[in-house]
Design an enzyme around this catalytic site. Structure first.
Site, PDB file in Angstrom:
ATOM      1  N   GLU A  77       0.831  -1.216   0.000  1.00 20.74           N
ATOM      2  CA  GLU A  77       0.000   0.000   0.000  1.00 20.74           C
ATOM      3  C   GLU A  77       0.863   1.263   0.000  1.00 20.74           C
ATOM      4  O   GLU A  77       1.181   1.808   1.060  1.00 20.74           O
ATOM      5  CB  GLU A  77      -0.932   0.006   1.231  1.00 20.74           C
ATOM      6  CG  GLU A  77      -1.870   1.204   1.231  1.00 20.74           C
ATOM      7  CD  GLU A  77      -2.771   1.295   2.469  1.00 20.74           C
ATOM      8  OE1 GLU A  77      -2.510   0.582   3.455  1.00 20.74           O
ATOM      9  OE2 GLU A  77      -3.719   2.084   2.434  1.00 20.74           O
ATOM     10  N   LYS A 137      -2.464  -2.227  -3.174  1.00 19.48           N
ATOM     11  CA  LYS A 137      -3.492  -1.366  -2.569  1.00 19.48           C
ATOM     12  C   LYS A 137      -3.111   0.096  -2.807  1.00 19.48           C
ATOM     13  O   LYS A 137      -2.451   0.729  -1.981  1.00 19.48           O
ATOM     14  CB  LYS A 137      -3.615  -1.667  -1.064  1.00 19.48           C
ATOM     15  CG  LYS A 137      -4.603  -0.754  -0.360  1.00 19.48           C
ATOM     16  CD  LYS A 137      -5.005  -1.260   1.012  1.00 19.48           C
ATOM     17  CE  LYS A 137      -5.890  -0.241   1.705  1.00 19.48           C
ATOM     18  NZ  LYS A 137      -6.555  -0.741   2.883  1.00 19.48           N
TER      19      LYS A 137
HETATM   20  P1  13P Z   1      -9.090   4.170   4.152  1.00 26.26           P
HETATM   21  O1  13P Z   1      -9.936   3.434   3.144  1.00 26.26           O
HETATM   22  O2  13P Z   1      -9.876   4.810   5.246  1.00 26.26           O
HETATM   23  O3  13P Z   1      -8.105   5.094   3.471  1.00 26.26           O
HETATM   24  O4  13P Z   1      -8.226   3.080   4.909  1.00 26.26           O
HETATM   25  C1  13P Z   1      -7.583   2.097   4.201  1.00 26.26           C
HETATM   26  C2  13P Z   1      -6.375   1.694   4.914  1.00 26.26           C
HETATM   27  O5  13P Z   1      -6.163   0.517   5.157  1.00 26.26           O
HETATM   28  C3  13P Z   1      -5.389   2.716   5.288  1.00 26.26           C
HETATM   29  O6  13P Z   1      -4.163   2.133   5.585  1.00 26.26           O
END
Ligand code: 13P
Length: 334
Positions: A172, A214
């Site tokens: 991510e 992600k």
């Molecule tokens: P949000 O969808 O609220 O951005 O959170 C996703 C997430 O896992 C942040 O690390």
């Protein structure tokens, strides 16, 4: 094994629920609904997770990302596994300022990660998530190339360690939406970030069919004038992904990043319509935190009398997210 678990995480018509708020972040979400959370006492933090996990999660939820306090709670983990939902774990451990900057940050959590992965595996985690956080300051040289590279190297090290332990990594690299910048600048930065991340994943020998990406969607800054509509978000997002994400990555599960639920669902739906029309190979779905939870959290407000109503609202939101992941949001009432 990694490959089938990664595909399962994105299996249609579902996606991932992000419920991995740290103690501090969950505390502030609870404060927003009038609950004073005590960091020493997980009662309310666990109660909210039990509201969500007690709802009928399938087929919209294939996996749930947990924080370590919740993964260590067998009762909560069991509420997922009895439904056939995969438990996952957030393995990053906070942010440090990068090289003297008071804005740019690098994510911590790689030191000693092998030992923690062993524990998380014993506790039942099937996948992991590691988030880096890239700040945009257009015209001020941010993000810097050095910060992008430092975060990509940490991401790659984490992904490799996670695969070595038999857990699918969710990579991510979030480009923060806060700012006044236009959508074009978000596209430029995100493309650079993802390009460097995939170079580092390659250098670390990460097996792409056994991971989930992600990313953020390509959006106008949250404070920009004339913010881009879903069709423009979809065009920009699919263009960037098709330039930098290899076809071997099976699943791309977007974060919501501070968008409202309607905004996140409309954008995800438009992204799917565009990508499907053009025959792109990836499953494009959600790994939403705030955009999945907020509407139901506002119904619950900590009361045992509102658990059923909160679950009902949560299930409605999950159905809308699921429709969006197939290009069918908004759903038209008949
Ligand atoms: P949000 O969808 O609220 O951005 O959170 C996703 C997430 O896992 C942040 O690390």
């Amino acid at each position: 094994m990694l490959e089938s678990a990664a595909r399962r995480m994105g299996e249609e018509p579902g996606g991932i629920l992000a419920a991995d708020e740290s103690i501090g972040t969950m505390g502030s979400r609870l404060n927003d609904i009038g609950i004073t959370d005590n960091p020493e006492d997980p009662t309310y933090r666990n109660a909210w997770r039990a509201v969500m996990f007690g709802a009928s999660l399938r087929p919209a939820v294939n996996g749930v990302i947990l924080f370590e306090e919740q993964l260590a709670n067998p009762k909560l983990v069991n509420m997922l596994t009895v439904q056939g939902v995969l438990p996952g774990i957030k393995i990053d451990q906070g942010l440090a300022f990068f090289a003297g900057s008071d804005v740019e940050q690098v994510t911590l959590g790689l030191d000693g990660v092998e030992k923690r992965l062993k524990l998380y595996s014993e506790q039942g985690a099937a996948f992991t998530k590691f988030r880096s956080f890239i700040h945009i300051r257009e015209g001020q040289g941010m993000p810097s190339d050095a910060c992008i590279l430092a975060n990509a190297k940490v991401q790659a090290g984490f992904a490799r360690a996670s695969q070595d332990s038999g857990r699918v990594p969710m990579v991510e690299p979030e480009v923060n939406m806060v700012g006044e910048h236009p959508i074009e600048y978000c596209a430029e930065v995100t493309e650079q970030v993802l390009r460097i991340v995939f170079e580092e994943l390659d250098a670390a020998g990460v097996h792409l069919p056994g991971m989930v990406l992600k990313p953020n969607m390509i959006l106008s800054g949250s404070k920009a004038k004339n913010r881009a509509a879903p069709e423009a978000v979809a065009r920009a997002t699919v263009d960037v992904l098709s330039r930098v994400v290899p076809d071997a990555v099976p699943v791309i599960a977007f974060l919501s990043g501070g968008q409202t639920d309607e905004e996140a669902y409309a954008n995800l739906s438009a992204i799917n319509l565009t990508a499907r029309a053009e025959g792109h190979p990836w499953r494009l779905t959600y790994s939403f935190g705030r955009a999945a939870q907020k509407g139901a959290l506002n119904v619950w407000r900590g009361s045992p009398y509102s658990v059923q109503a909160a679950r009902a609202r949560f299930v409605e939101l999950l159905a809308e997210m699921s429709a969006a992941s197939m290009g069918a949001y908004p759903t038209v009432a008949v």
